[in-house]
Structure formats: C-alpha cells, structure tokens
Scaffold this motif. Structure first.
Motif, short mmCIF file in Angstrom:
data_model
loop_
_atom_site.label_atom_id
_atom_site.label_comp_id
_atom_site.label_asym_id
_atom_site.label_seq_id
_atom_site.Cartn_x
_atom_site.Cartn_y
_atom_site.Cartn_z
N VAL A 1 31.54 36.44 54.69
CA VAL A 1 31.71 36.82 56.09
C VAL A 1 31.11 35.75 56.99
O VAL A 1 29.97 35.30 56.77
N THR A 2 31.88 35.34 57.98
CA THR A 2 31.39 34.37 58.98
C THR A 2 31.74 34.87 60.37
O THR A 2 32.70 35.62 60.57
N LEU B 137 31.43 44.64 55.71
CA LEU B 137 32.74 43.99 55.57
C LEU B 137 32.85 43.14 54.32
O LEU B 137 33.97 42.74 53.95
N ALA B 138 31.75 42.83 53.67
CA ALA B 138 31.78 41.92 52.52
C ALA B 138 32.31 42.62 51.28
O ALA B 138 31.74 42.54 50.19
N LEU C 137 37.54 50.55 54.87
CA LEU C 137 36.60 49.58 55.43
C LEU C 137 36.22 49.97 56.85
O LEU C 137 35.05 49.85 57.25
N CYS C 138 37.19 50.47 57.62
CA CYS C 138 36.88 50.96 58.98
C CYS C 138 35.89 52.12 58.92
O CYS C 138 34.91 52.16 59.67
N SER C 139 36.16 53.07 58.04
CA SER C 139 35.28 54.24 57.94
C SER C 139 33.88 53.83 57.53
O SER C 139 32.88 54.33 58.06
N ALA C 140 33.78 52.88 56.58
CA ALA C 140 32.47 52.43 56.13
C ALA C 140 31.70 51.76 57.25
O ALA C 140 30.48 51.95 57.39
#
Length: 822
Positions: free
Chosen positions: A589-590, A648-649, A658-661
C-alpha cells in the motif's frame, strides 16, 4: 432542619419584647428592649409596665387598655414611651395573649421603634414590623424547656392543642428526630443567650389533613431582673406556601438541565417523564402524535368533534414502581384513545384537563376503555392531569400525570407546574422534531443525489460505502462517483462539502452535477478541478447576495482520477482532499505524492491544481475516501491512514468485503463526520480488444479506413455493426483530412461498447449543425450523432480525438473481455 431566611422574621427576634403578667407587671425583659428603652431588667422586672408610658394620662388609661386586650385577645397600635433618659419614643406595639397552665394568662408585648421604621423607609427598605405582620405562633418554655405559655395562633400553625403542649417538653409532645433537634437549639439559646433566627423544619399537621407543612422558628431568651434566664420564647411562622414555591422553582431549574439533552424526540419525551416522577406525580406518560417522531408536521388542532383521531405512540413513561406496571402500553406502541376521553378534549381545545378526583362510575368515558379502568382500580389512581404538549402553534401530544400512593390530590398549583414543565419540554420536542425532519430530508436528498448503481465498465471493478454522520451532526456533504468516459476509460471521484445538514447536501448535489458535466467534456483532472473551483467561487458569491438559506460552497474538497485500461495509466489531481491509497497486486500500500491543491471555493491562487500520472499494474486497487474514514476526535489523520493501509493490504479480498473491513475498523460506532469509501480494482484490455492504424492526410485514405474497420469488425464477429461503423469511420476520417493537419490515427476499441476514435493534431473542434436541404455538405457529424450511442471530442497533448460509441448486440455484450465484474 434548615436555616433559611424568612422575610422580616429577623426583625421579629430583633424587636424589643417584654412579657407581662395578668396584673400588668413586667416578668420578662430582653436585651433588645433594654437597648431601646434604656432600662435594665433589674429596673423594670416586677414593676408595672405602665411606668414606661410617656404621659400620665396614658398611665391612667392603662387599666382600661388591659381590659380591652383581654376582651379582644390582643391589640396593636401606636403609643409613646418614656426613655430612661427622659426623651419620648414613638413606638408601635403589638400585644399578644399567652395561655398557661390552670387557665393563667400572660401577655407578650413587642415594640417597634417608629423612628427606625421611618429611617428604613427613607433608605428604600421594606421593613415590616411584627405589629403589622400576620399573626405569629408564640411558645414560651422555662429553664427545664417545658412549655409554660402559648398563644392561640400556635395551635393554628402546628395543630398541637395547648393541653398537649403545656407542662411538657417538645419531644414529649411530638416525638421524633425533628423535635429532638429543635430542643437542642432551644437549650443552646437558653444557655448562650444568642438568638437563633429562621430555623426551618417540616411537620405534619393532624391526620385530618394530608398536607405536609414547613415552619420557620426563631428563638430568643427571656431574662429576669437579675439577668438570669427565665426561659426561651419561640416564634413560628408557617412558610409552607413559600417552600412549595421554592420546590417548584427547583423542579423548573432541574428541567432546564435534564430535558432536551439530545435532539431525539423519544428520548426527550422520556426525560420529561423521568423528571416529573416522583417530584410531581407517581406515574407519568408522554404520548406524542405519530407525525412528531417522524419529523413530519404535527397537528394544528383536532376538529370540534374530534374526528380523525390521530395515532398517538407512547414516547415516554415513568413510575414510582419498577417497570411502570400502571401503563397499558410500552414505549413506541400506539395508545388507544377513546373518542370522549380527556385526550380528545385536550387535543381539540389545546387546554389542560385537571381531575382532582377521578370519576370511574358507569356512564363515563372509561366505559369505552375497560382496560384503563381496571388499571385505575388496581393501582388506586385517584387524581390526574392531562396537559397538551404544544409549541409554536401546533399540538405535539399529551402528557398525563397521575397520583396513586401520594394521597394529596392535584390542585391548580400542580397544574401550573405541570404546564410549565410541559412547555419547556415542548420546545425541546419541537426542536427535535424539526431537526429530525431536516435530517431526514438531508439524508433523503443526499441519497437521491448519490449514485444508486456504480459500474466501472471494462476499466475497473468498483465497490463503495457511505455512512452518514450520527444523530448529533446529521448528514453531510460527502459524495462519490464513477463516471464512464470515452475510450473505455473511467473517472473516479470523491468529494466532501464542509458542514452538515440539508444545505451541505444541496451543495454536494450541485458540485456532483458540475463534475458530471465537466467530465463529459473529457477535461484532464487538473483542468476539471480548476473549472469546478471557478464554479464554487461563483456559487459562493451568489449566495452572499441571496436572502434565502445559504447553499454556497464555503469550502469543499475533491479528488478526481481518470484510469485508462488500454494504457494502464491513471491521471489524478486533488483539491485539498486526502490522497488516495494504491494497493498493488501483491498487497503493498502506498499513498502517492500528489500535490494537495487548495479546497474548492477559496480562490487563493490562479492555478491551484496539478495532475500526476501513474502506471498501475492490472489488479491494483485504488482507494478514494473522505476524512471521516481516517480522522476522528481522538485520532489524527496519520494514524487513520495507517489503519486504512493495514486493512487494504489484502489484495485477494473481494472489494465488497474490503469495504466492510475498512469501515469496521472505525474506532467509534457512530462517526462524527460522514464516512465515504470508493474502491476500484483496475482491469486491462487485452491487445485483441484494441486496434489502431495511422492514415495519411489523403482523401483516398477514407476508403482504406473503411476497409480496415470492416475487416476488424468481421474478426470480432460484429458484422451487424458493419454498415453503421463504415459510415461513422468515413465521416470522422473525412473531417480530419479536410479540417486538420498532421498524421491521422484511427482506433477501434471493443469493450462493453464499440468505440471508434479518430485523432489528429488540430485543436479545432468539429461542430454539429443542421444542414438545410439546399446545402451540399454539413450533414456528416449529424449523421454520426444519429448512428452512435454517444459521441464527443477530447483534447490530447498532441491535438484532439473525435470519438463515437455504438452499443454491442446483446449476444456479444457480455462476452469475454467486455468488462463483466470479476
């Protein structure tokens, strides 16, 4: 017991007082009397009181005066006394009879110096003497603290007859803690000689009355001729009315802090019920008309016959009994309202209904409500009040106050207090209702303005989350968007308008519409934000001059990114917005070094935005978000961005998960600002989906372009589009040859649509016009517009690209490589 100030009672104790026996001789003398007249106790005790009268004729009339006092039971008026030094004193006297054992009598004489009264009047003070005051109960106790003398007023005040009091100490007359404490004070005055003023204590009168009374008592010592204590005189004043008024003020004061702590209608109704029990009632129910919790317009008032009885849900209830068993209905459930009940009368008239004694006999409205009648009998409900809840000319509901264990029936003073409590709660309820209405409208407006279905087409798979702020702040101005662009590209947008409420939502809608319009012009991100900034400044200037509600842009942020699945290039720019997060296919992630820019609508510098272009591997995830996701009251934005990066990683996780997390990691369950998250996983078009040719600027190239396009369409199995595609290619290439310079490039893209693009080095934009029947040309672009699904022009660093899109046949539209969600 509580020491409190009784208006004027300190004057009673400070007044010179003498006790006189039945023969007219002084038997008790106070220090205040000595200071006024100048005679010490040794000089006056056992001597006739008349010797202190100033004139001989007054002394001659003393016997007749004493007889009148016996007949009338006391006397008050003006008199002249002779000071010890010979000067005249104009005084006001009050003579009160005292009863002793075996029928003996004495007199208590209180003296007020008229000169002091006149001086107080000159100084603007309202000093009222004992002589013009309401009758005061007087009790004299000897050195053994036994009652030796009492006047008739004392019995009227505390209900204790003389035969129960004379010869007895106070604890022997009225056993209990209060009596012990009062006797301790009496002993203190007897031993020390210092008066005690305005000592308050509660007391119950005899059993024939349920009222609890409050008294203020003052004590002073009586001395004999040698200065030895004869006893203690106590004066008591009934201050029940004052105490009840004080209690009511305390209740109203508490109401200002306990009612309306939130903007929740149901919570405010419960706060009113909780406050009134047990301070005013044993059971309280707060029932609101159905429209109030929903934030809708309440009743103006029912008709004269009470038609169209409204639904009345119970908003709050409280009882001295756990669980409020008196209530037939739980909170939130609709209450049955009989047509002839006090409910209807109160809602119809807007006036309160007081029923000191509840009538349950047959023939009343309770015949229509047997369940309520049963509760009345079961819990001995004997008195109630129905008070309308109205504010700003509208009726919000009814508050019901009931007494059960408290035997005292409600009276007019209780009704006044209940009405004041309800009036204060009504304003809070109406404010909460208005807030609920505005918040509901803002949320509805915001949800209607936000996209209902997102698709990234062939360019990206997308997912999103939007969480409005909690109830204390309401909806804000966050928005997000996925906008399909020409050439299979897609624009990703996230923005945030400063503030909350309906104005922020309306402003968000204006900006979102403007972004769509500018995106259709195929502007690069930095230029699009520049034009959006100009619009925001103009809206703010217009709003400054407007007289209506403010909807101008007083600061907004935005991030705009364009991704091209053909080149895998992503161009982005931001206006004061947090940078996006980029997750590569391996989970790294960047946050790209993207110039921050200035928020929209500030107009600080001429060119505030700068674009950055990045190449993204297929399967990369772009995360666009608002600051509500990464910034809280107790966590700065850096910590929030680190938290987001950790979530996000996980490149293999589906975007929805991923949105829910990401949202689940918020530290608080109810965010204080709107939370918006937009995720896009990039796709790449295969080489077989894109084909291009360079053409010379020769009219003969038009035929070549048609042949090349026809052959490619046949290869793709799109023969059904051959005829229209040949016409579109022919017109676009012909225009480029006629009106442009430099090399010409033809490109076909097959994704969810078929896109035909012709690029040249000219900045001249072709314009569609309606040719007349006599014109030989000018119909080319009009024909393209009719044949294509969409068409347009976009600028490039080397010139421009004119494009046209056609819809694919249904059998091919969902095939491989067309951008179906993976």
């Amino acid at each position: 017991m509580v020491a409190a100030a009784v208006p004027g009672s300190s004057e009673v104790v400070g007044a010179p007082i003498a006790m006189i026996d039945a023969e007219g001789a002084v038997v008790g003398w106070t220090q205040a009397a000595q200071r006024l007249v100048g005679y010490s106790p040794a000089e006056v005790v056992s001597r006739p009181a008349g010797v202190m009268l100033a004139f001989a004729e007054d002394w001659a009339k003393a016997s007749a005066f004493a007889e009148r006092c016996r007949v009338r039971g006391g006397w008050s008026g003006l008199a002249a006394l002779r000071h010890r030094d010979g000067r005249r004193l104009d005084v006001s006297l009050r003579v009160s009879p005292l009863s002793g054992q075996h029928g003996s009598a004495r007199w208590l004489v209180s003296v007020t110096d008229m000169a002091a009264v006149f001086s107080s009047a000159v100084n603007g003070l309202r000093l009222s003497s004992l002589l013009i005051r309401a009758p005061i109960g007087i009790v004299v106790r000897d050195v053994e603290l036994r009652c030796t003398w009492v006047n008739d007023i004392a019995e009227l005040r505390d209900g204790i007859p003389p035969e129960m009091r004379l010869g007895r100490r106070l604890p022997e007359t009225v056993p209990g803690f209060e009596a012990e404490a009062m006797e301790a004070v009496t002993r203190q005055v007897l031993e020390g000689g210092t008066p005690v003023v305005d000592l308050e204590y509660p007391a119950w009168l005899p059993a024939d009355t349920p009222w609890k009374h409050a008294f203020a008592v003052s004590f002073f010592r009586l001395d004999d001729a040698e200065g030895h204590a004869l006893g203690v005189c106590a004066m008591l004043v009934d201050v029940t009315d004052r105490e009840r008024a004080r209690e009511r003020l305390a209740v109203l004061s508490e109401a200002s802090t306990r009612i309306g702590t939130t903007l929740d209608v149901m919570r405010t109704g419960q706060e009113l019920a909780d406050l009134a029990v047990p301070l005013l009632a044993d059971f309280v129910a707060v029932d609101l008309t159905e429209s109030v919790p929903l934030g809708e317009e309440p009743l103006a008032r029912l008709g004269p016959m009470g038609e169209q009885i409204p639904v009345v849900p119970r908003a709050g209830m409280a009882s001295i009994r756990p669980g409020a068993p008196e209530s037939l209905y739980p909170r939130g459930e609709a209450v049955f309202v009989p047509p002839a009940s006090p409910y209807i009368r109160v809602l119809s008239s807007g006036k309160s209904h007081l029923e000191p004694a509840i009538v349950t006999s047959p023939g009343t409205w309770l015949d229509q409500d047997p369940a309520r009648a049963q509760k009345i009998h079961e819990y001995v409900m004997h008195s109630w009040m129905y008070v309308p809840i109205h504010a700003r000319g509208t009726v919000l509901g009814v508050a019901v106050f009931v007494r059960t264990e408290d035997a005292v029936p409600f009276e007019e003073d209780d009704l006044l207090l209940a009405e004041e409590l309800v009036a204060r709660a009504a304003l809070s309820l109406d404010n909460a209702r208005r807030y609920t209405r505005e918040r509901t409208a803002a949320l509805a407006l915001q949800r209607n303005l936000l996209p209902h279905h997102l698709t990234g087409g062939s360019a990206a798979g997308v997912a999103s989350r939007y969480l409005p702020a909690d109830i204390h702040h309401g909806a804000g101005g966050d928005w997000f968007d996925v906008i399909p662009l020409s050439g299979a590209r897609v624009a990703l947008v996230v923005g945030d308008v400063v503030g909350h409420g309906i104005n922020a939502a309306a402003t968000m809608g204006r900006l979102r519409t403007a972004v769509h319009t500018l995106a259709d012009m195929d502007l690069p991100p930095d230029e699009l934000l520049t034009r959006l900034d100009d619009l925001a400044i103009r809206l703010t200037e217009e709003d400054t001059d407007a007289k209506g509600p403010a909807t101008g842009v007083m600061g907004a942020t935005c991030l705009y990114a364009v991704y091209d699945p053909v080149t895998r290039r992503c161009t982005m720019a931001r206006a004061g917005h947090p940078p996006p997060a980029i997750v590569d296919p391996h989970g790294h992630v960047t946050f790209p070094d993207l110039p921050a820019g200035t928020p929209l609508g500030l107009g600080l510098i001429p060119f505030p935005f700068e674009s950055v272009e990045l190449e993204l591997p297929e399967g990369s995830v772009l995360a666009l978000y608002t600051d509500g996701l990464v910034e809280t009251h107790d966590q700065d934005i850096d910590a929030g961005m680190h938290r987001l990066a950790t979530v996000l990683a996980r490149p293999g996780l589906p975007l929805e998960d991923l949105c829910s997390a990401a949202v689940d990691t918020l530290p608080a369950p109810a965010p204080c600002d709107d939370v918006t998250l937009l995720l896009a996983r990039t796709r790449t078009l295969s080489p077989d989906q894109v084909v291009s040719w360079d053409l010379p600027t020769d009219p003969a190239a038009v035929s070549t372009a048609r042949s090349l396009a026809l052959r490619q369409l046949t290869h793709w199995g799109l023969q059904d589009l051959a005829t229209t595609s040949e016409l579109i290619v022919s017109e676009l290439v012909t225009n480029a040859i006629r009106h442009a310079t430099g090399p010409i490039r033809l490109r076909l893209i097959r994704h969810q649509l078929l896109t035909c693009e012709v690029s040249d080095t000219s900045n001249c934009v072709p314009r569609v016009r309606h040719a007349r029947t006599t014109d030989e040309g000018g119909r080319g672009l009009l024909l393209v517009a009719h044949l294509s699904h969409r068409r347009g022009t976009r600028y490039t660093p080397d010139g421009k690209t004119v494009w046209a899109e056609q819809e694919l046949p249904p059998a091919i539209r969902g095939g491989p490589g067309t951008g179906a969600v993976a």
